[in-house]
Motif scaffolding. Sequence first.
Motif, PDB file in Angstrom:
ATOM      1  N   THR A 124       0.805  -1.233   0.000  1.00  0.00           N
ATOM      2  CA  THR A 124       0.000   0.000   0.000  1.00  0.00           C
ATOM      3  C   THR A 124       0.832   1.273   0.000  1.00  0.00           C
ATOM      4  OG1 THR A 124      -0.145  -0.078   2.432  1.00  0.00           O
ATOM      5  CG2 THR A 124      -1.920  -1.131   1.181  1.00  0.00           C
ATOM      6  N   GLY A 125       2.120   1.184   0.330  1.00  0.00           N
ATOM      7  CA  GLY A 125       2.949   2.383   0.430  1.00  0.00           C
ATOM      8  C   GLY A 125       3.527   2.813  -0.909  1.00  0.00           C
ATOM      9  N   ASP A 126       3.705   4.136  -1.061  1.00  0.00           N
ATOM     10  CA  ASP A 126       4.312   4.683  -2.274  1.00  0.00           C
ATOM     11  C   ASP A 126       5.809   4.874  -2.043  1.00  0.00           C
ATOM     12  OD1 ASP A 126       4.732   5.829  -4.754  1.00  0.00           O
ATOM     13  OD2 ASP A 126       4.115   7.835  -4.110  1.00  0.00           O
ATOM     14  N   TYR A 127       6.539   3.765  -2.027  1.00  0.00           N
ATOM     15  CA  TYR A 127       7.974   3.809  -1.746  1.00  0.00           C
ATOM     16  C   TYR A 127       8.775   3.855  -3.049  1.00  0.00           C
ATOM     17  CZ  TYR A 127       6.400   2.250   2.844  1.00  0.00           C
ATOM     18  OH  TYR A 127       5.753   2.147   4.051  1.00  0.00           O
ATOM     19  N   ASP A 128       9.907   4.574  -2.985  1.00  0.00           N
ATOM     20  CA  ASP A 128      10.831   4.523  -4.120  1.00  0.00           C
ATOM     21  C   ASP A 128      11.489   3.151  -4.183  1.00  0.00           C
ATOM     22  OD1 ASP A 128      10.416   7.224  -4.891  1.00  0.00           O
ATOM     23  OD2 ASP A 128      11.761   7.879  -3.290  1.00  0.00           O
ATOM     24  N   ALA A 129      11.759   2.580  -3.016  1.00  0.00           N
ATOM     25  CA  ALA A 129      12.397   1.264  -2.968  1.00  0.00           C
ATOM     26  C   ALA A 129      12.090   0.589  -1.644  1.00  0.00           C
ATOM     27  CB  ALA A 129      13.911   1.394  -3.142  1.00  0.00           C
ATOM     28  N   VAL A 130      12.078  -0.732  -1.677  1.00  0.00           N
ATOM     29  CA  VAL A 130      11.920  -1.559  -0.474  1.00  0.00           C
ATOM     30  C   VAL A 130      13.136  -2.477  -0.418  1.00  0.00           C
ATOM     31  CG1 VAL A 130      10.505  -3.269   0.718  1.00  0.00           C
ATOM     32  CG2 VAL A 130       9.407  -1.495  -0.686  1.00  0.00           C
ATOM     33  N   ILE A 131      13.780  -2.555   0.745  1.00  0.00           N
ATOM     34  CA  ILE A 131      14.990  -3.371   0.907  1.00  0.00           C
ATOM     35  C   ILE A 131      14.718  -4.464   1.927  1.00  0.00           C
ATOM     36  CG2 ILE A 131      17.425  -3.359   1.575  1.00  0.00           C
ATOM     37  CD1 ILE A 131      17.493  -0.375   0.796  1.00  0.00           C
ATOM     38  N   ILE A 132      14.876  -5.724   1.500  1.00  0.00           N
ATOM     39  CA  ILE A 132      14.650  -6.862   2.396  1.00  0.00           C
ATOM     40  C   ILE A 132      15.797  -7.860   2.254  1.00  0.00           C
ATOM     41  CG2 ILE A 132      12.139  -6.587   2.283  1.00  0.00           C
ATOM     42  CD1 ILE A 132      12.000  -8.981   0.443  1.00  0.00           C
ATOM     43  N   LEU A 198      -1.800 -27.119   2.379  1.00  0.00           N
ATOM     44  CA  LEU A 198      -1.443 -25.959   3.194  1.00  0.00           C
ATOM     45  C   LEU A 198      -2.664 -25.091   3.466  1.00  0.00           C
ATOM     46  CD1 LEU A 198       1.950 -24.756   1.657  1.00  0.00           C
ATOM     47  CD2 LEU A 198       1.604 -25.747   3.917  1.00  0.00           C
ATOM     48  N   PRO A 199      -2.861 -24.657   4.719  1.00  0.00           N
ATOM     49  CA  PRO A 199      -3.964 -23.732   5.006  1.00  0.00           C
ATOM     50  C   PRO A 199      -3.660 -22.358   4.437  1.00  0.00           C
ATOM     51  CG  PRO A 199      -2.604 -24.049   6.963  1.00  0.00           C
ATOM     52  CD  PRO A 199      -2.076 -25.011   5.921  1.00  0.00           C
ATOM     53  N   HIS A 200      -4.656 -21.683   3.914  1.00  0.00           N
ATOM     54  CA  HIS A 200      -4.461 -20.346   3.364  1.00  0.00           C
ATOM     55  C   HIS A 200      -4.532 -19.335   4.500  1.00  0.00           C
ATOM     56  CE1 HIS A 200      -4.212 -17.141   0.618  1.00  0.00           C
ATOM     57  NE2 HIS A 200      -5.487 -16.789   0.625  1.00  0.00           N
ATOM     58  N   ASP A 201      -3.417 -18.633   4.787  1.00  0.00           N
ATOM     59  CA  ASP A 201      -3.392 -17.716   5.927  1.00  0.00           C
ATOM     60  C   ASP A 201      -3.598 -16.258   5.504  1.00  0.00           C
ATOM     61  OD1 ASP A 201      -1.037 -17.201   4.648  1.00  0.00           O
ATOM     62  OD2 ASP A 201       0.264 -17.529   6.378  1.00  0.00           O
ATOM     63  N   TYR A 202      -4.006 -16.039   4.249  1.00  0.00           N
ATOM     64  CA  TYR A 202      -4.350 -14.709   3.763  1.00  0.00           C
ATOM     65  C   TYR A 202      -3.190 -13.718   3.847  1.00  0.00           C
ATOM     66  CZ  TYR A 202      -8.980 -16.741   3.990  1.00  0.00           C
ATOM     67  OH  TYR A 202     -10.046 -17.564   3.818  1.00  0.00           O
ATOM     68  N   THR A 203      -1.977 -14.208   3.693  1.00  0.00           N
ATOM     69  CA  THR A 203      -0.825 -13.330   3.592  1.00  0.00           C
ATOM     70  C   THR A 203      -0.844 -12.643   2.229  1.00  0.00           C
ATOM     71  OG1 THR A 203       0.449 -14.836   4.968  1.00  0.00           O
ATOM     72  CG2 THR A 203       1.706 -13.261   3.672  1.00  0.00           C
ATOM     73  N   VAL A 204      -0.362 -11.396   2.195  1.00  0.00           N
ATOM     74  CA  VAL A 204      -0.209 -10.715   0.910  1.00  0.00           C
ATOM     75  C   VAL A 204       0.774 -11.517   0.066  1.00  0.00           C
ATOM     76  CG1 VAL A 204       0.615  -8.609  -0.208  1.00  0.00           C
ATOM     77  CG2 VAL A 204      -0.693  -8.457   1.910  1.00  0.00           C
ATOM     78  N   THR A 205       0.410 -11.826  -1.160  1.00  0.00           N
ATOM     79  CA  THR A 205       1.292 -12.609  -2.018  1.00  0.00           C
ATOM     80  C   THR A 205       2.281 -11.704  -2.743  1.00  0.00           C
ATOM     81  OG1 THR A 205      -0.171 -12.471  -3.944  1.00  0.00           O
ATOM     82  CG2 THR A 205      -0.534 -14.291  -2.395  1.00  0.00           C
ATOM     83  N   PHE A 206       3.305 -12.313  -3.320  1.00  0.00           N
ATOM     84  CA  PHE A 206       4.330 -11.546  -4.032  1.00  0.00           C
ATOM     85  C   PHE A 206       3.706 -10.732  -5.167  1.00  0.00           C
ATOM     86  CE2 PHE A 206       7.631 -11.179  -7.351  1.00  0.00           C
ATOM     87  CZ  PHE A 206       8.592 -10.493  -6.631  1.00  0.00           C
ATOM     88  N   GLU A 207       2.734 -11.320  -5.862  1.00  0.00           N
ATOM     89  CA  GLU A 207       2.093 -10.614  -6.978  1.00  0.00           C
ATOM     90  C   GLU A 207       1.347  -9.368  -6.522  1.00  0.00           C
ATOM     91  OE1 GLU A 207       1.221 -15.040  -8.032  1.00  0.00           O
ATOM     92  OE2 GLU A 207       1.980 -13.922  -6.314  1.00  0.00           O
ATOM     93  N   GLU A 208       0.920  -9.347  -5.256  1.00  0.00           N
ATOM     94  CA  GLU A 208       0.125  -8.230  -4.739  1.00  0.00           C
ATOM     95  C   GLU A 208       0.963  -7.100  -4.151  1.00  0.00           C
ATOM     96  OE1 GLU A 208      -3.880 -10.708  -3.390  1.00  0.00           O
ATOM     97  OE2 GLU A 208      -2.169 -10.606  -2.030  1.00  0.00           O
ATOM     98  N   LEU A 209       2.286  -7.244  -4.132  1.00  0.00           N
ATOM     99  CA  LEU A 209       3.140  -6.222  -3.526  1.00  0.00           C
ATOM    100  C   LEU A 209       3.209  -4.934  -4.345  1.00  0.00           C
ATOM    101  CD1 LEU A 209       6.241  -8.299  -2.282  1.00  0.00           C
ATOM    102  CD2 LEU A 209       4.272  -7.498  -0.952  1.00  0.00           C
ATOM    103  N   GLY A 210       2.911  -5.030  -5.636  1.00  0.00           N
ATOM    104  CA  GLY A 210       3.032  -3.851  -6.494  1.00  0.00           C
ATOM    105  C   GLY A 210       4.461  -3.577  -6.937  1.00  0.00           C
TER     106      GLY A 210
END
Length: 265
Positions: A124-132, A198-210
Amino acid sequence: AYNDRYNAISPRKFDGSFLRFSGMNPEIRLKKHQLDAIARILYGGNTLLAHVVGAGKTFEMVAAAMESKRLGLCQKSLFVVPNHLTMQWGSEFIRLYPGANVLVATKKDFEKENRKKFCARIATGDYDAVIIGHSQFEKIPLSPERQERILEEQLDELTAQIQEANRGYLTNERAVTVKQLERQKKVLEARLENLHDLPHDYTVTFEELGVDRLFVDESHHYKNLYFTTKMSRVAGLAQSDAKKSSDMYAKCRYMDELTGGKVIV
């Protein structure tokens, strides 16, 4: 001799001398090879930066990410770096671009109770970059549907290899090859079965990160990638696969589908 006399194909050379970087620290001057590498990233598609240690790859990637956003080539870059270097990367990013909006993951952010909230911040954030970190990247799942499709594609490849091996001429060689491929197939079938359970735990998926541009630091850590082969007992051909490498490969394939092979560095 062949290249000198006959080869009519010359790899494109990229010249970044024309680039001007809005928002970059005026006290820092990039070198020619860095400017050329940034031009390669911006205009040449998926890129491998294979400079020697200390040649300035970090600043190349940071500047490429910021220029990509300024030019409208991407909206949000994701940097995947060794776990112990996330804070160092964050400080280097801000040193080059003091006004950048950067989200840096901490170890606490990816603890089980905090992971969903942090992934939602990325989405949801408008970040220039995310570092993980590398291990944090692996904890962000692809959608179950995409994982299932990739496993089924690999199973189809193995089935075709088994059918081809069964048509071999040398009995002993054929028997060894088929047994080996059947073992690989059982491993994949077990993974597919586990995926369904696997149970679906409703985590945000990689495709949904934007995320629409991906930078991977120290990419040589991703090795022993799964592949199908009829060859066995050959030095250098691993018979097992690393989960982290398969995960990275699947996410890179997704990024390539999105962009036509233009955003992975």
